[in-house]
Every structure is written in structure tokens, then in C-alpha cells.
Design a protein around this motif. Structure first.
Motif, PDB file in Angstrom:
ATOM      1  N   LYS A 231     -13.503  -9.941  -0.472  1.00  0.00           N
ATOM      2  CA  LYS A 231     -12.286  -9.148  -0.377  1.00  0.00           C
ATOM      3  C   LYS A 231     -11.136 -10.057   0.046  1.00  0.00           C
ATOM      4  O   LYS A 231     -11.271 -10.874   0.955  1.00  0.00           O
ATOM      5  N   ASP A 232     -10.000  -9.875  -0.603  1.00  0.00           N
ATOM      6  CA  ASP A 232      -8.819 -10.654  -0.240  1.00  0.00           C
ATOM      7  C   ASP A 232      -8.284 -10.203   1.117  1.00  0.00           C
ATOM      8  O   ASP A 232      -8.377  -9.022   1.466  1.00  0.00           O
ATOM      9  N   PRO A 233      -7.737 -11.136   1.874  1.00  0.00           N
ATOM     10  CA  PRO A 233      -7.171 -10.743   3.170  1.00  0.00           C
ATOM     11  C   PRO A 233      -5.938  -9.850   2.974  1.00  0.00           C
ATOM     12  O   PRO A 233      -5.233  -9.956   1.976  1.00  0.00           O
ATOM     13  N   ALA A 234      -5.733  -8.978   3.923  1.00  0.00           N
ATOM     14  CA  ALA A 234      -4.577  -8.079   3.869  1.00  0.00           C
ATOM     15  C   ALA A 234      -3.289  -8.878   4.066  1.00  0.00           C
ATOM     16  O   ALA A 234      -3.269  -9.881   4.789  1.00  0.00           O
ATOM     17  N   ILE A 235      -2.239  -8.428   3.422  1.00  0.00           N
ATOM     18  CA  ILE A 235      -0.931  -9.054   3.607  1.00  0.00           C
ATOM     19  C   ILE A 235      -0.328  -8.453   4.871  1.00  0.00           C
ATOM     20  O   ILE A 235      -0.192  -7.234   4.982  1.00  0.00           O
ATOM     21  N   GLU A 236       0.020  -9.287   5.816  1.00  0.00           N
ATOM     22  CA  GLU A 236       0.496  -8.808   7.116  1.00  0.00           C
ATOM     23  C   GLU A 236       2.014  -8.644   7.119  1.00  0.00           C
ATOM     24  O   GLU A 236       2.749  -9.456   7.675  1.00  0.00           O
ATOM     25  N   TRP A 237       2.471  -7.547   6.505  1.00  0.00           N
ATOM     26  CA  TRP A 237       3.901  -7.279   6.377  1.00  0.00           C
ATOM     27  C   TRP A 237       4.569  -7.112   7.741  1.00  0.00           C
ATOM     28  O   TRP A 237       5.693  -7.571   7.939  1.00  0.00           O
ATOM     29  N   VAL A 238       3.895  -6.450   8.677  1.00  0.00           N
ATOM     30  CA  VAL A 238       4.490  -6.163   9.983  1.00  0.00           C
ATOM     31  C   VAL A 238       4.797  -7.454  10.748  1.00  0.00           C
ATOM     32  O   VAL A 238       5.836  -7.563  11.403  1.00  0.00           O
ATOM     33  N   LYS A 239       3.924  -8.427  10.634  1.00  0.00           N
ATOM     34  CA  LYS A 239       4.118  -9.691  11.347  1.00  0.00           C
ATOM     35  C   LYS A 239       5.129 -10.609  10.649  1.00  0.00           C
ATOM     36  O   LYS A 239       5.528 -11.626  11.209  1.00  0.00           O
ATOM     37  N   ASN A 240       5.521 -10.252   9.435  1.00  0.00           N
ATOM     38  CA  ASN A 240       6.418 -11.095   8.648  1.00  0.00           C
ATOM     39  C   ASN A 240       7.540 -10.259   8.021  1.00  0.00           C
ATOM     40  O   ASN A 240       7.589 -10.088   6.798  1.00  0.00           O
ATOM     41  N   PRO A 241       8.442  -9.729   8.829  1.00  0.00           N
ATOM     42  CA  PRO A 241       9.492  -8.861   8.290  1.00  0.00           C
ATOM     43  C   PRO A 241      10.396  -9.557   7.264  1.00  0.00           C
ATOM     44  O   PRO A 241      10.994  -8.892   6.422  1.00  0.00           O
ATOM     45  N   VAL A 242      10.454 -10.882   7.298  1.00  0.00           N
ATOM     46  CA  VAL A 242      11.276 -11.588   6.317  1.00  0.00           C
ATOM     47  C   VAL A 242      10.724 -11.367   4.901  1.00  0.00           C
ATOM     48  O   VAL A 242      11.477 -11.381   3.937  1.00  0.00           O
TER      49      VAL A 242
END
Length: 65
Positions: free
Chosen positions: A1-12
Motif C-alpha cells: 500500500k502506498d503511504p498516505a499523503i500528509e496534507w495536514v503537515k504540509n499546508p503549502v
């Protein structure tokens, strides 16, 4: 499984996506589908993507990351 994209930690990343989609309205319409009814309401022709979803997401990812 691909790792989740951590949008919250990277608001840019979110800001970059919003900016790209705002700067490229035709791409945005094609990516999220342009329904005939919506196109008529906005008084423009229905836009359809020539590339598949995978290619479109790849283009968007290149703009974000």
C-alpha cells in the motif's frame, strides 16, 4: 500500500494545488468533469480531457510537489 499523503503537515501543498487549479481553469474543469448542464449554465462548451485521469493527476502532482 502506498503511504498516505500528509496534507495536514504540509499546508503549502494544498496552497500549491489551489493556486495551480485557479491558474488553470480548463485543467480544473477537465479534471473534475464538466457536465453538460454545468457547461450550458456557464455558457461555454463542455470540456473533456484527452488524457486519462492518471496522466491528469500526474500533471497536478508535478505542480504540487
Amino acid at each position: 500500500k502506498d503511504p498516505a499523503i500528509e496534507w495536514v503537515k504540509n499546508p503549502v501543498w494544498t496552497d500549491s494545488m489551489i493556486a495551480y487549479l485557479g491558474d488553470n481553469p480548463e485543467f480544473q474543469i477537465k479534471l473534475f468533469s464538466d457536465f453538460t448542464a454545468a457547461a450550458k449554465k456557464a455558457d461555454h462548451l463542455k470540456l473533456t480531457a484527452k488524457d486519462g485521469r492518471t496522466q491528469q493527476y500526474g500533471c497536478l502532482a508535478a505542480a504540487i510537489f
